[in-house]
Design a protein around this motif. Structure first.
Motif, PDB file in Angstrom:
ATOM      1  N   LEU A 193       0.846  -1.194   0.000  1.00 26.77           N
ATOM      2  CA  LEU A 193       0.000   0.000   0.000  1.00 26.77           C
ATOM      3  C   LEU A 193       0.880   1.241   0.000  1.00 26.77           C
ATOM      4  N   VAL A 194       0.686   2.098  -0.985  1.00 22.20           N
ATOM      5  CA  VAL A 194       1.356   3.389  -1.024  1.00 22.20           C
ATOM      6  C   VAL A 194       0.289   4.439  -1.289  1.00 22.20           C
ATOM      7  N   SER A 195       0.079   5.301  -0.322  1.00 22.89           N
ATOM      8  CA  SER A 195      -0.932   6.336  -0.496  1.00 22.89           C
ATOM      9  C   SER A 195      -0.374   7.481  -1.318  1.00 22.89           C
ATOM     10  N   PRO A 196      -1.162   8.052  -2.247  1.00 22.19           N
ATOM     11  CA  PRO A 196      -0.684   9.212  -3.005  1.00 22.19           C
ATOM     12  C   PRO A 196      -0.246  10.356  -2.114  1.00 22.19           C
ATOM     13  N   PRO A 223     -10.940   7.347 -16.908  1.00 21.63           N
ATOM     14  CA  PRO A 223     -10.912   7.394 -15.439  1.00 21.63           C
ATOM     15  C   PRO A 223      -9.682   8.109 -14.898  1.00 21.63           C
ATOM     16  N   ARG A 224      -9.793   8.500 -13.655  1.00 22.92           N
ATOM     17  CA  ARG A 224      -8.665   9.144 -12.979  1.00 22.92           C
ATOM     18  C   ARG A 224      -7.490   8.178 -12.840  1.00 22.92           C
ATOM     19  N   TYR A 225      -7.756   6.900 -12.598  1.00 30.40           N
ATOM     20  CA  TYR A 225      -6.706   5.923 -12.336  1.00 30.40           C
ATOM     21  C   TYR A 225      -6.505   4.995 -13.538  1.00 30.40           C
ATOM     22  N   VAL A 226      -5.240   4.567 -13.716  1.00 32.16           N
ATOM     23  CA  VAL A 226      -4.887   3.590 -14.740  1.00 32.16           C
ATOM     24  C   VAL A 226      -4.052   2.509 -14.065  1.00 32.16           C
ATOM     25  N   LEU A 227      -4.475   1.251 -14.204  1.00 32.29           N
ATOM     26  CA  LEU A 227      -3.743   0.133 -13.602  1.00 32.29           C
ATOM     27  C   LEU A 227      -3.073  -0.687 -14.689  1.00 32.29           C
ATOM     28  N   ARG A 228      -1.781  -0.944 -14.504  1.00 34.57           N
ATOM     29  CA  ARG A 228      -1.089  -1.820 -15.442  1.00 34.57           C
ATOM     30  C   ARG A 228      -0.383  -2.935 -14.675  1.00 34.57           C
ATOM     31  N   PRO A 229      -0.602  -4.182 -15.059  1.00 29.71           N
ATOM     32  CA  PRO A 229       0.039  -5.314 -14.387  1.00 29.71           C
ATOM     33  C   PRO A 229       1.554  -5.269 -14.571  1.00 29.71           C
ATOM     34  N   GLU A 230       2.280  -5.618 -13.518  1.00 28.23           N
ATOM     35  CA  GLU A 230       3.737  -5.710 -13.554  1.00 28.23           C
ATOM     36  C   GLU A 230       4.167  -6.982 -12.835  1.00 28.23           C
ATOM     37  N   HIS A 231       5.434  -7.344 -12.988  1.00 26.46           N
ATOM     38  CA  HIS A 231       5.899  -8.622 -12.434  1.00 26.46           C
ATOM     39  C   HIS A 231       5.788  -8.682 -10.918  1.00 26.46           C
ATOM     40  N   TYR A 276      -1.502   4.414 -11.861  1.00 20.68           N
ATOM     41  CA  TYR A 276      -1.188   5.818 -12.115  1.00 20.68           C
ATOM     42  C   TYR A 276      -2.380   6.674 -11.722  1.00 20.68           C
ATOM     43  N   ASP A 277      -2.109   7.696 -10.932  1.00 21.67           N
ATOM     44  CA  ASP A 277      -3.133   8.651 -10.511  1.00 21.67           C
ATOM     45  C   ASP A 277      -2.949   9.917 -11.337  1.00 21.67           C
ATOM     46  N   ARG A 278      -3.884  10.178 -12.225  1.00 19.34           N
ATOM     47  CA  ARG A 278      -3.763  11.331 -13.105  1.00 19.34           C
ATOM     48  C   ARG A 278      -3.905  12.657 -12.359  1.00 19.34           C
ATOM     49  N   GLU A 279      -4.448  12.609 -11.153  1.00 20.84           N
ATOM     50  CA  GLU A 279      -4.571  13.841 -10.369  1.00 20.84           C
ATOM     51  C   GLU A 279      -3.239  14.242  -9.760  1.00 20.84           C
ATOM     52  N   THR A 280      -2.515  13.283  -9.191  1.00 18.29           N
ATOM     53  CA  THR A 280      -1.246  13.592  -8.532  1.00 18.29           C
ATOM     54  C   THR A 280      -0.041  13.394  -9.440  1.00 18.29           C
ATOM     55  N   CYS A 281      -0.257  12.834 -10.642  1.00 17.69           N
ATOM     56  CA  CYS A 281       0.840  12.524 -11.570  1.00 17.69           C
ATOM     57  C   CYS A 281       1.846  11.573 -10.937  1.00 17.69           C
ATOM     58  N   GLN A 282       1.366  10.592 -10.196  1.00 20.81           N
ATOM     59  CA  GLN A 282       2.235   9.646  -9.517  1.00 20.81           C
ATOM     60  C   GLN A 282       1.849   8.217  -9.861  1.00 20.81           C
ATOM     61  N   TYR A 283       2.875   7.375  -9.994  1.00 22.61           N
ATOM     62  CA  TYR A 283       2.675   5.931 -10.110  1.00 22.61           C
ATOM     63  C   TYR A 283       2.798   5.313  -8.723  1.00 22.61           C
ATOM     64  N   ASN A 318      -0.876  12.847 -19.329  1.00 19.71           N
ATOM     65  CA  ASN A 318      -0.444  14.069 -18.666  1.00 19.71           C
ATOM     66  C   ASN A 318       0.751  14.637 -19.424  1.00 19.71           C
ATOM     67  N   VAL A 319       0.599  15.848 -19.914  1.00 24.66           N
ATOM     68  CA  VAL A 319       1.601  16.467 -20.780  1.00 24.66           C
ATOM     69  C   VAL A 319       2.300  17.590 -20.029  1.00 24.66           C
ATOM     70  N   LEU A 320       3.629  17.536 -20.026  1.00 26.86           N
ATOM     71  CA  LEU A 320       4.464  18.583 -19.466  1.00 26.86           C
ATOM     72  C   LEU A 320       5.247  19.203 -20.618  1.00 26.86           C
ATOM     73  N   LEU A 321       5.458  20.490 -20.574  1.00 24.97           N
ATOM     74  CA  LEU A 321       6.152  21.166 -21.661  1.00 24.97           C
ATOM     75  C   LEU A 321       7.143  22.175 -21.101  1.00 24.97           C
ATOM     76  N   THR A 322       8.364  22.145 -21.626  1.00 22.12           N
ATOM     77  CA  THR A 322       9.395  23.104 -21.244  1.00 22.12           C
ATOM     78  C   THR A 322       9.781  23.927 -22.466  1.00 22.12           C
ATOM     79  N   THR A 323       9.822  25.236 -22.308  1.00 20.22           N
ATOM     80  CA  THR A 323      10.089  26.149 -23.415  1.00 20.22           C
ATOM     81  C   THR A 323      11.045  27.246 -22.970  1.00 20.22           C
ATOM     82  N   ASN A 324      11.782  27.812 -23.935  1.00 13.80           N
ATOM     83  CA  ASN A 324      12.603  28.980 -23.597  1.00 13.80           C
ATOM     84  C   ASN A 324      11.774  30.257 -23.553  1.00 13.80           C
ATOM     85  N   ALA A 325      10.513  30.191 -23.974  1.00 14.51           N
ATOM     86  CA  ALA A 325       9.508  31.270 -23.843  1.00 14.51           C
ATOM     87  C   ALA A 325       9.782  32.487 -24.710  1.00 14.51           C
TER      88      ALA A 325
END
Length: 434
Positions: free
Chosen positions: A3-6, A26-34, A40-47, A181-188
């Motif tokens: 258990l890991v709380s966001p 949905p807000r959450y996306v679950l992917r099976p792993e070994h 993934y929580d799209r609100e907190t941007c955390q796995y 979730n898209v992040l963008l870095t620019t020299n502006a």
């Protein structure tokens, strides 16, 4: 039970409140792993990693037979991952779990263009004026669709200068529609009022402007005459319409001026400042005078902490140990995030464990092979995952979180892929136990 709380996981970059557009899934996306699953929580941007027992409970494959299991399900219901009836509230991707690696990257770093209107002295991509080489929109569409299918939910758009791409915003609509979730870095420096409005109207999770000094003298020494004034104008235009952070690249010349930079960012309306060190790649690898050493970084970290007392915006920096604790929960072997947690895609579609490693580590074409095939079997990816490390790293108390540190920095220092990062802060295990 895994258990890991966001709420326990750090969020280092400013993100606005999640819009939760109904057509984005949905807000959450679950992917099976070994080891069980990543959610993934799209609100907190955390796995969030969960072990097999927790994963089976989440997916309804077993019932709660103990008080601990019941408490876990109650906590997940409170978080919204389960509904009141115990049903999983997440999109579940196809099972591609593999015993030796993650099924897909956590984040894809996308170089949208090779060209740039500036030629920054420390540019890790070596970009500058010349052929733009924008990524074709069809290739962007393919990348985003495959990320969605794999449950690889973050894309960080860089360049070159991404805002020079003539179809960038149209291409990113595909990512937004899929719920990435898209992040963008620019020299502006190219931001106009109309472009600022267009950026603010889209659901970016993080917009970041590069600013490398508190005034024209310091910034323009790196980025060219007039760059500071144009970047500041672009930053103000964006900040008036949407939350925008500043990313500053630490070079030796910034030491002693970080508090001034923090105040300049606050005065311009920035919502945060993130300080990261210049890295030995691209142009900076050829001119090492722009690279800080680990002692410089320690001084800068102390400066940043003191500067926080004088400004209201949050100031961030990487941890002293190369990996964050939440990454270490997922990555257990020797090596860094390159090819283990993240990968890079060039404007021409070359897939690489990390752009800092250079084109020698390109593993093949996205158009010809697809992201999953290259992530799974690409030669450079397999090479990095096959690293075994060295006695110094194995005997260091930080090894569980560090894993040996940055492979690109080790190579640039003339060391091998199995050697320690020269920035690593070695502390033997016996000192930790004493």
């Amino acid at each position: 039970m895994g258990l890991v709380s966001p709420r326990e996981l750090p969020t280092l970059e400013l993100v606005p409140a999640w819009g939760g557009a109904p057509d984005a899934g949905p807000r959450y996306v679950l992917r099976p792993e070994h080891f069980g699953a990543l959610v993934y929580d799209r609100e907190t941007c955390q796995y969030m990693p969960f072990d097999r027992e927790a994963s089976e409970l989440l997916r309804g494959a077993r019932s709660a037979d103990t008080p601990a299991q019941a408490a876990f399900l109650a906590a997940m219901t409170e978080e919204g991952l389960l509904d009141a009836g115990g049903e999983l509230q997440a999109r579940v991707v196809d099972d591609r779990a593999h015993p030796g690696r993650l099924s897909a990257p956590l984040t894809v770093y996308l170089g949208a263009t090779e060209g740039c209107n500036l030629a920054c002295a420390h540019c890790q991509a070596g970009s500058g004026p010349g052929p733009l080489v924008p990524m074709p929109r069809a290739l962007m569409r393919q990348l985003f669709a495959e990320q969605h299918a794999l449950g690889s939910m973050q894309v960080h758009v860089t360049g070159g200068e991404p805002l020079l791409h003539p179809e960038l915003l149209a291409g990113l609509e595909d990512a937004f529609a899929l719920g990435l979730n898209v992040l963008l870095t620019t020299n502006a420096t190219t931001i106009t009022p109309a472009l600022a409005e267009a950026l603010a109207a889209r659901p970016f999770r993080c917009l970041s402007v590069s600013l490398d000094g508190p005034d024209a003298e310091s910034h323009d020494a790196i980025r060219g005459d007039g760059a500071f004034a144009r970047a500041l104008t672009g930053l103000r235009l964006l900040a008036a319409r949407a939350p925008v952070g500043v990313t500053a690249t630490l070079t030796p010349g910034l030491l002693g001026r970080i508090a001034e930079l923090a105040r300049a960012c606050e005065d311009a309306g920035a919502a945060s400042l993130y300080l990261r060190p210049a890295l030995p790649a691209g142009r900076a690898r050829d001119d090492r005078g722009w690279l800080p050493d680990s002692a410089d970084f320690e001084r800068a970290a102390a400066e940043l902490d003191r500067a926080q007392e004088g400004v209201s915006i949050p100031l961030f920096r990487p941890s002293r140990v190369p990996h964050q604790q939440d990454s270490a929960r997922i990555l257990e072997d020797f090596g860094c995030v390159a090819g283990n947690l993240v990968c890079s895609v060039s404007p021409t579609g070359q897939v690489n464990p990390c752009a800092l490693l250079g084109p020698a580590f390109d593993s093949g074409s996205l158009a010809e092979h697809g992201l999953h095939a290259l992530w799974s079997e690409g030669a450079a990816f397999r090479r990095l995952r096959g690293l075994r490390g060295n006695p110094d790293c194995w005997s260091c108390k930080h090894y569980d979180y560090c894993g040996g540190g940055c492979r690109a920095r080790a190579l640039a220092a003339g060391r091998g892929l199995n050697d320690p990062d020269p920035w690593c802060h070695y502390e033997p295990l016996d000192e930790a136990a004493s």
